[in-house]
Design a protein around this motif. Structure first.
Motif, PDB file in Angstrom:
ATOM      1  N   VAL A   1       0.881  -1.301  -0.331  1.00 39.46           N
ATOM      2  CA  VAL A   1       0.329  -0.106   0.120  1.00 39.46           C
ATOM      3  C   VAL A   1       1.095   0.975   0.063  1.00 39.46           C
ATOM      4  O   VAL A   1       0.627   1.988  -0.877  1.00 39.46           O
ATOM      5  CB  VAL A   1      -1.152   0.090   1.088  1.00 39.46           C
TER       6      VAL A   1
ATOM      7  N   ASP B   1      10.637   2.575   6.462  1.00 38.01           N
ATOM      8  CA  ASP B   1      10.692   1.458   6.500  1.00 38.01           C
ATOM      9  C   ASP B   1      11.682   1.098   6.849  1.00 38.01           C
ATOM     10  O   ASP B   1      13.116   1.398   6.837  1.00 38.01           O
ATOM     11  CB  ASP B   1      10.239   0.531   5.569  1.00 38.01           C
TER      12      ASP B   1
ATOM     13  N   ARG C   1      13.687  -4.140   2.053  1.00 38.71           N
ATOM     14  CA  ARG C   1      12.940  -3.582   1.096  1.00 38.71           C
ATOM     15  C   ARG C   1      12.942  -2.290   0.160  1.00 38.71           C
ATOM     16  O   ARG C   1      13.235  -2.082  -0.578  1.00 38.71           O
ATOM     17  CB  ARG C   1      11.502  -2.882   1.940  1.00 38.71           C
TER      18      ARG C   1
ATOM     19  N   THR D   1      -0.512  -4.725   9.098  1.00 43.64           N
ATOM     20  CA  THR D   1      -2.320  -4.744  10.927  1.00 43.64           C
ATOM     21  C   THR D   1      -2.102  -6.216  10.833  1.00 43.64           C
ATOM     22  O   THR D   1      -3.763  -6.526  10.625  1.00 43.64           O
ATOM     23  CB  THR D   1      -3.385  -4.059  10.737  1.00 43.64           C
TER      24      THR D   1
ATOM     25  N   THR E   1      -5.461  -0.678   7.197  1.00 43.94           N
ATOM     26  CA  THR E   1      -6.748  -1.069   7.955  1.00 43.94           C
ATOM     27  C   THR E   1      -6.704  -0.982   9.363  1.00 43.94           C
ATOM     28  O   THR E   1      -5.819  -1.959   9.703  1.00 43.94           O
ATOM     29  CB  THR E   1      -7.483  -2.155   7.348  1.00 43.94           C
TER      30      THR E   1
ATOM     31  N   GLU F   1      -5.137  -5.254  -5.557  1.00 48.72           N
ATOM     32  CA  GLU F   1      -3.501  -5.167  -5.980  1.00 48.72           C
ATOM     33  C   GLU F   1      -3.328  -6.119  -7.743  1.00 48.72           C
ATOM     34  O   GLU F   1      -4.600  -6.661  -8.134  1.00 48.72           O
ATOM     35  CB  GLU F   1      -2.654  -6.769  -5.113  1.00 48.72           C
TER      36      GLU F   1
ATOM     37  N   LYS G   1      -8.063 -11.523   6.971  1.00 43.83           N
ATOM     38  CA  LYS G   1      -7.271 -10.550   8.013  1.00 43.83           C
ATOM     39  C   LYS G   1      -9.139  -9.524   8.567  1.00 43.83           C
ATOM     40  O   LYS G   1      -9.292  -9.672  10.065  1.00 43.83           O
ATOM     41  CB  LYS G   1      -6.783 -10.651   8.276  1.00 43.83           C
TER      42      LYS G   1
ATOM     43  N   ARG H   1       0.497 -13.861  -0.323  1.00 46.09           N
ATOM     44  CA  ARG H   1      -0.521 -13.843   1.515  1.00 46.09           C
ATOM     45  C   ARG H   1      -1.572 -14.930   1.147  1.00 46.09           C
ATOM     46  O   ARG H   1      -2.847 -13.782   0.237  1.00 46.09           O
ATOM     47  CB  ARG H   1      -0.249 -12.422   2.240  1.00 46.09           C
TER      48      ARG H   1
END
Ligand code: NAD
Ligand code: UGA
Length: 477
Positions: free
Chosen positions: A16, A37, A42, A95, A135, A176, A286, A353
């Protein structure tokens, strides 16, 4: 507060934070955007000169990165510095569902949000707008505010550069594989908050490319809740159509025709009616789990059970597909090679994921199958991580010994295979030359298409035995 925002910091350079900030930088050349980050690997990939090495695969993204990077878009690990300089800070950290403690398996783990809030509290200067992009469960803004406000010392009240915070909710609705388009042409932008001036400053950023009528402003709690509910409704559609797929197989109806017929009703709509192996991705499971947890927290048991069923149906579909594969391969796949085409949770992303391929592959390995997995964007390490089994390692249960290996091409994956299972709707699977493939396969060669993406007619003409989700070959012969 300043008249307009000139310096943005985004905490979290993931699926995101990366694309969202890239599009903001592209649309707002006067704003300096720093994406930070804790994961230095990354960040290194976001800064790689070779744009094929970006940490996420998203069509259209590398072209924008090329335009903006090191002009007004920067990726960095210097969190403290960029928090200090920012007028507006987006929290875009992960999250995931809690794995331990109270609410394990359902509630969202907010430790990364809390850590980010503490960093902001420590390093920010003057007036700062903090925007929830992650979120989050309803009323998280209150926790963030408490952490931030606890950092304001008495001395601040006398200082001209006193710390002051405003918290807004601005959930992200991108999907995505379509992130750039979703960000450039959103259905809506949702901003929740109490501070009118802060809302107006965030609104101004979006007005650079989003039409005024698409920007909805609301209260904080409605904004936070709307994000969870939007995902729950989308996932519910997938589970609903998946329950219809098995009924089609039982009755001789065709799920594709049923989806088309019901989708033409404007009230139902044509999108999100593709039956498949179940929803994957980091968020649906999730966010519904989190919704279920919140319902239970408020003692709303019936409602919690209703939404839990959407998740249960998702796993039921994956196990059902495994059973169909087994049944058609004479009840056993021990010592059989199964070609798995696609491992990402949907096409046009390298994200694995919660991919439905994970459970189906694990099931097949447990049954003793030797899987040969091909995906145009997913790396062997990601498969190894998700299956919790090293490549070529033997998985031994009750005399059934399964394993998996990585394939670089469709040909390599299907060579000597007893069956091909299509798990992801990658475009290239539409054009497989079945006449070529069948020559290399063991007989009888099977094609199981869980996404209805392949050219089943051509596969059949080539001599393949075929099964496609939501359709019964035998009844329709
Ligand atoms: P992600 O795991 O890809 O990225 C999160 C990043 O945050 C990671 O790189 C991590 O290292 C970094 N991070 C964590 N704690 C940090 C800290 N204290 N300081 C600096 N960096 C830190 O996650 P994502 O997919 O980008 O999702 C982020 C949030 O957005 C989640 O809440 C998710 O539910 C939500 N969301 C995701 C999508 C999606 O399509 N993936 C869409 C809409 C909303
Ligand atoms: C989803 C939502 O679509 C986004 O609006 C939201 O921002 C995001 O979750 C999030 O909060 O993370 P995403 O998970 O990226 O986006 O992808 P989707 O296109 O929604 O697909 C989710 C899963 O459902 C995939 O496994 C996909 O294959 C499956 N799906 C989707 C179907 O099986 N059938 C469909 O008709 C549509």
């Amino acid at each position: 507060m300043s008249k307009s925002i000139l310096n943005i910091c985004c905490i979290g350079a993931g699926y995101v934070g990366g694309p969202t900030m890239t599009v903001i930088a592209d649309k707002c050349p006067n704003i300096k955007v720093n994406v930070v980050d804790i994961n230095s690997e990354r960040i290194k990939k976001w800064n790689d000169k070779d744009l094929s090495k970006l940490p996420i695969y998203e069509p259209g993204l590398k072209e924008i990165i090329e335009r903006c990077r090191n002009k007004n878009l920067f990726f960095s690990t210097e969190i403290q510095k960029h928090i200090s300089n920012a007028d507006m800070i987006f929290i875009s950290v992960n999250t995931p569902t809690k794995t331990k403690g109270i609410g394990a398996g359902q509630a969202s783990d907010l430790k990364w949000v809390e850590a980010s809030s503490r960093e902001i509290a420590k390093y920010s200067k003057g007036k700062t707008i903090v925007v929830e992009k992650s979120t989050l469960p309803v009323r998280t803004a209150r926790t963030i505010k408490e952490i931030l406000e606890a950092s304001v010392s008495k001395d601040d009240y006398d200082s001209s550069n006193a710390k002051e915070f405003s918290v807004l909710s601005n959930p992200e609705f991108l999907s995505e594989g379509n992130a750039v388009n979703d960000l450039e042409n959103p259905d809506r932008v949702l901003i929740g908050g109490e501070d009118k001036e802060a809302i107006s400053l965030l609104r101004e950023i979006y007005l650079n490319w989003v039409k005024e009528e698409k920007i909805i402003t609301t209260d904080l709690w409605s904004s936070e809740l709307s994000k969870l509910v939007a995902n729950a409704f989308l996932a519910q559609r997938v589970s609903s159509i998946n329950t219809v797929s098995s009924l089609c197989e039982a009755t001789g109806a065709d799920i594709k025709n049923v989806s088309l017929a019901i989708g033409t009703d404007k009230r139902i709509g044509p999108l999100f009616l593709n039956a498949g192996p179940g929803f994957g991705g980091s968020c649906f499971k999730k966010d519904i789990s989190n919704l279920v947890y919140i319902y239970n927290h408020y003692g709303l048991k019936e409602e919690a059970e209703y939404w839990q069923k959407v998740i249960d149906i998702n796993y039921w579909q994956q196990n059902r597909i495994t059973e169909i594969i087994l049944k058609n391969l004479f009840g056993t796949i021990t010592d059989k090679k199964i070609s798995i085409l696609g491992f990402s949770f949907k096409a046009n992303t390298n994200d694995t994921r919660e991919s439905p391929a994970i459970r189906i592959c694990k099931n097949l390995i447990e049954e003793g199958g030797n899987l040969s997995i091909y995906d145009p964007q997913v790396k062997a390490e990601a498969i190894e991580f998700n299956l919790n089994l090293a490549e070529h390692e033997l998985f031994d249960t009750e005399a059934k010994v399964g394993s998996w290996q990585f394939s670089n091409t469709i040909i390599e994956s299907t060579k000597n295979a007893d069956a091909v299972v299509v798990m992801t709707e990658w475009e290239e699977f539409k054009y497989i030359n079945w006449n070529e493939i069948i020559k290399m396969m063991r007989k009888p060669p099977w094609l199981f298409d869980t996404r209805s993406i392949t050219n089943i007619k051509k596969a059949k003409e080539a001599g393949m035995k075929t099964w496609r989700l939501g359709f019964n070959e035998k009844i329709n012969q």
